[in-house]
Design a protein around this motif. Structure first.
Motif, mmCIF file in Angstrom:
data_model
loop_
_atom_site.group_PDB
_atom_site.id
_atom_site.type_symbol
_atom_site.label_atom_id
_atom_site.label_comp_id
_atom_site.label_asym_id
_atom_site.label_seq_id
_atom_site.Cartn_x
_atom_site.Cartn_y
_atom_site.Cartn_z
ATOM 1 N N ASP A 52 0.829 -1.204 0.000
ATOM 2 C CA ASP A 52 0.000 0.000 0.000
ATOM 3 C C ASP A 52 0.864 1.254 0.000
ATOM 4 O O ASP A 52 0.472 2.300 -0.503
ATOM 5 C CB ASP A 52 -0.934 -0.013 1.214
ATOM 6 C CG ASP A 52 -1.970 1.098 1.114
ATOM 7 O OD1 ASP A 52 -2.488 1.304 -0.006
ATOM 8 O OD2 ASP A 52 -2.240 1.772 2.112
ATOM 9 N N ASP A 102 0.442 4.925 -1.935
ATOM 10 C CA ASP A 102 0.487 6.214 -1.252
ATOM 11 C C ASP A 102 1.503 7.149 -1.916
ATOM 12 O O ASP A 102 1.260 8.341 -2.080
ATOM 13 C CB ASP A 102 0.844 6.026 0.227
ATOM 14 C CG ASP A 102 -0.315 5.413 1.001
ATOM 15 O OD1 ASP A 102 -1.435 5.413 0.461
ATOM 16 O OD2 ASP A 102 -0.100 4.938 2.122
ATOM 17 N N ARG A 156 -7.886 5.591 -1.416
ATOM 18 C CA ARG A 156 -8.760 4.986 -0.404
ATOM 19 C C ARG A 156 -9.020 3.504 -0.722
ATOM 20 O O ARG A 156 -9.105 2.678 0.175
ATOM 21 C CB ARG A 156 -10.095 5.739 -0.318
ATOM 22 C CG ARG A 156 -9.995 7.119 0.273
ATOM 23 C CD ARG A 156 -9.647 7.072 1.748
ATOM 24 N NE ARG A 156 -10.613 6.276 2.504
ATOM 25 C CZ ARG A 156 -10.298 5.505 3.547
ATOM 26 N NH1 ARG A 156 -9.051 5.399 3.930
ATOM 27 N NH2 ARG A 156 -11.231 4.846 4.182
ATOM 28 N N ASP A 188 -6.297 1.616 0.704
ATOM 29 C CA ASP A 188 -6.423 1.449 2.155
ATOM 30 C C ASP A 188 -7.416 0.346 2.501
ATOM 31 O O ASP A 188 -7.169 -0.482 3.384
ATOM 32 C CB ASP A 188 -6.890 2.764 2.802
ATOM 33 C CG ASP A 188 -5.794 3.823 2.760
ATOM 34 O OD1 ASP A 188 -4.642 3.456 2.460
ATOM 35 O OD2 ASP A 188 -6.095 5.000 3.020
ATOM 36 N N LYS A 238 3.116 4.074 6.709
ATOM 37 C CA LYS A 238 2.076 5.012 6.291
ATOM 38 C C LYS A 238 2.691 5.999 5.307
ATOM 39 O O LYS A 238 3.714 6.601 5.599
ATOM 40 C CB LYS A 238 1.543 5.784 7.493
ATOM 41 C CG LYS A 238 0.701 4.935 8.432
ATOM 42 C CD LYS A 238 -0.779 5.085 8.110
ATOM 43 C CE LYS A 238 -1.649 4.441 9.170
ATOM 44 N NZ LYS A 238 -1.584 2.985 9.172
#
Lengths: 353, 235
Positions: B157, B161, B197, B200, B224
């Protein structure tokens, strides 16, 4: 007609085949299908194995009206797609699904599609410069030997850029063409590194840096294409010299085979590490795009075509390996490539002409 | 790991899982189609994404009903209960992802008359494909019960990002360069945020798969990567 055992027949067919029973469970699955789906789904609902909407629709329709249907079925492994045509054959209460690899046909269409748009801009830039200077030489600078000499110098640089661009485009298209046929010849990685570093030693010297090689004692061999792997190393080391040359030097290292989670198998890792200024994080994900440049002006000055890493990426795809960038601004960049040590899936391989 | 007592329960679960997979296949397709529709300004394809969302919503309702029925009838405990809870959570995440894809399709309709913003369609498509590949691996991990593959997706992920960060900065630059770009860039930015999103939610699904297989949620923090909360316009 004497009966030939069905399981022997299924086993010897290279196309993946599944049989769906009356209860919608998979009652038979041949080894080619197991290799493709990476699991034996016998006894499970067929949707759990084949979930793609187009194929599910075809199965629903075929069961409803009792006639054959076809659908496209896409298998994605890393960055390479395989396109299959699924033939769905209903018979009484059972349904047979045969998958046929059509990647080769599908490729020809999609690979060429973006070519013109991507390339014309890049070709036009040096070409416009050349034409401009020719016009000047024929007109205003006709009787000015000093200007003529300077302009011819610039024209030589632009023409050379054009040649390199064409070379890179050709090698990119060659790599793309062969991307689906995974190379199998054993390649000694230490030899590949030795040849690449020997070739680039003079460039390193000019850039006031040096190359050092770190390799384990035992030979490191992977299935691969020696010439292409050498091109990978050449491009990566050349980049390190051009953009990361410092007195600390550039380290090229081979790491012994280890299990890599990202590829779910044992791989040999090669790293090219420099201590240069590093690459800002937001550029890292886009580095392998064609014609993407971190610093447009600087790269053109260095004579880059913007295709080097795209070529590397496609070669790594062909080897079912992976290319990773790790960079900290101000501390340097490490580029790693992962190469699987064995070919785990021969069935899929042999179905390719 | 305890043996299953009720084979009837197993049969129920397999059928519910098949519904989840049917839904997952549709959602995967929607992500790719939404991005393709944008890149090609293809309104017909965008319309297909909106139609598929209805099918996705219907499947979610069906899954909820079936799951409730199974819980009531078979009173599952321990691992079996975990499996049913996972089904519900995964279906909910898939439904949300489908909504985001539908939203992208809607915005494509608005963007159709505006000039394309330099290369951003392609960048969005690449990002969408990355998320779709993550979703594909999560769904594979789910049917195969492969916690390791799910963990690998969880780590990926971060890459999505980063792509989002890069696009965010690009849109900001385009808007500052020429105010006429603002409308298109705002829509494109919402689309990029939608895809981010989706990533996520896919990561949440990966965690659910790990929970179902191992019985505990992953402890190790994942990186993150959305840093746009701290981005300012350059002076």
């Amino acid at each position: 007609m004497p009966k030939f055992p069905l399981d022997v027949l299924l086993k010897s067919v290279k196309s993946p085949i599944l049989l769906i029973g009356e209860d919608q469970r998979i009652s038979l699955q041949n080894p080619a299908a197991t290799a493709l789906l990476k699991m034996d789904f016998t006894g499970r609902n067929y949707i759990n194995a084949l979930r793609q909407p187009a194929l599910l629709d075809a199965v629903d329709q075929a069961q409803l009206d009792g006639t054959q249907k076809t659908a496209r079925f896409l298998v994605q492994t890393g960055n390479t797609d395989q396109t299959f045509e699924a033939l769905v054959v209903p018979d009484n209460k059972q349904t047979l699904v045969i998958l046929e690899d059509q990647s080769a046909e599908h490729d020809i269409n999609s690979v060429r599609r973006d070519f013109v748009a991507n390339v014309s801009h890049e070709l036009r830039t040096p070409l416009t410069a050349l034409l401009g200077f020719i016009e000047t030489l024929q007109g205003p600078a006709r009787n000015d030997p000093k200007a003529q000499e300077r302009f011819l110098g610039i024209m030589a640089v632009e023409a050379d850029r054009l040649r390199r661009l064409v070379d890179d485009l050709l090698s990119l298209s060659r790599v793309e063409e062969t991307e689906r046929s995974r190379p199998t010849n054993p390649v000694d990685l230490e030899e590949v590194i030795r040849q690449s570093t020997e070739l680039l030693e003079p460039l390193a010297k000019t850039a006031k840096t040096h190359l050092q090689v770190v390799a384990p004692e035992q030979p490191m061999v992977v299935p691969g294409d020696a010439a292409q792997l050498q091109q990978v190393l050449h491009n990566l080391i050349e980049n390190a010299i051009k953009y990361g040359a410092t007195e600390a030097g550039i380290t090229v290292a081979i790491h012994p085979p280890a299990y890599e989670r990202s590829l779910q198998q044992e791989c040999i890792r090669l790293t090219v590490e420099d201590q240069g200024s590093g690459i800002p994080e937001r550029h890292l994900v886009r580095l392998t795009e064609r014609f993407y440049r971190v610093d447009d002006h600087r790269d053109r000055e260095m004579g880059g075509t913007g295709l080097g890493l795209a070529i590397v990426k496609h070669i790594m795809n062909r080897h079912r390996g992976r290319l990773l960038f790790d960079s900290t601004e101000g501390q340097g960049t490490t580029v790693s490539i992962l190469l699987p040590t064995v070919i785990e899936n021969l069935i899929r391989q042999s179905s390719i002409p | 790991m305890s043996e299953h007592i009720s084979s009837a329960y197993d049969r129920d679960l397999e059928e519910i899982q098949a519904l989840v997979m049917r839904m997952g296949g549709l959602v995967e397709q929607s992500i790719l189609s939404a991005a393709d529709a944008l890149a090609a300004r293809d309104l017909e394809l965008a319309e297909q994404v909106r139609a598929a969302d209805k099918a996705i919503d219907t499947l979610e309702l069906q899954i909820n009903d079936e799951a409730a029925r199974t819980i009531a009838l078979r009173a599952p405990v321990s691992k079996d209960l975990r499996s049913i809870l996972t089904v519900l959570r995964i279906a909910a995440s898939l439904e949300r992802i489908g909504d985001y894809a539908k939203n992208m399709a809607k915005r494509t309709g608005t963007l159709v008359d505006m000039p394309p913003i330099n290369g951003s369609d392609k960048a969005l498509r690449r990002m969408a494909r990355e998320v779709q590949l993550m979703l594909k691996d999560v769904l594979d991990a789910y049917v195969r019960g492969d916690a390791e593959l799910a963990e690998e997706v969880r780590q990926r992920d971060h890459e999505v990002d980063q792509m989002y960060n890069a696009l965010f900065r690009e849109f900001l630059t385009f808007m500052m360069e020429d105010p006429r770009n603002i409308t298109a860039c705002m829509h494109l930015h919402f689309m990029a945020k939608n895809v981010e999103r989706m990533g996520d939610l896919t990561t949440n699904m990966a965690e659910q798969v790990i929970y179902q297989v191992t019985g505990s949620m992953p402890e190790e923090a994942r990186p993150k990567g959305d840093k746009t909360s701290f981005v300012r316009t350059p002076e």
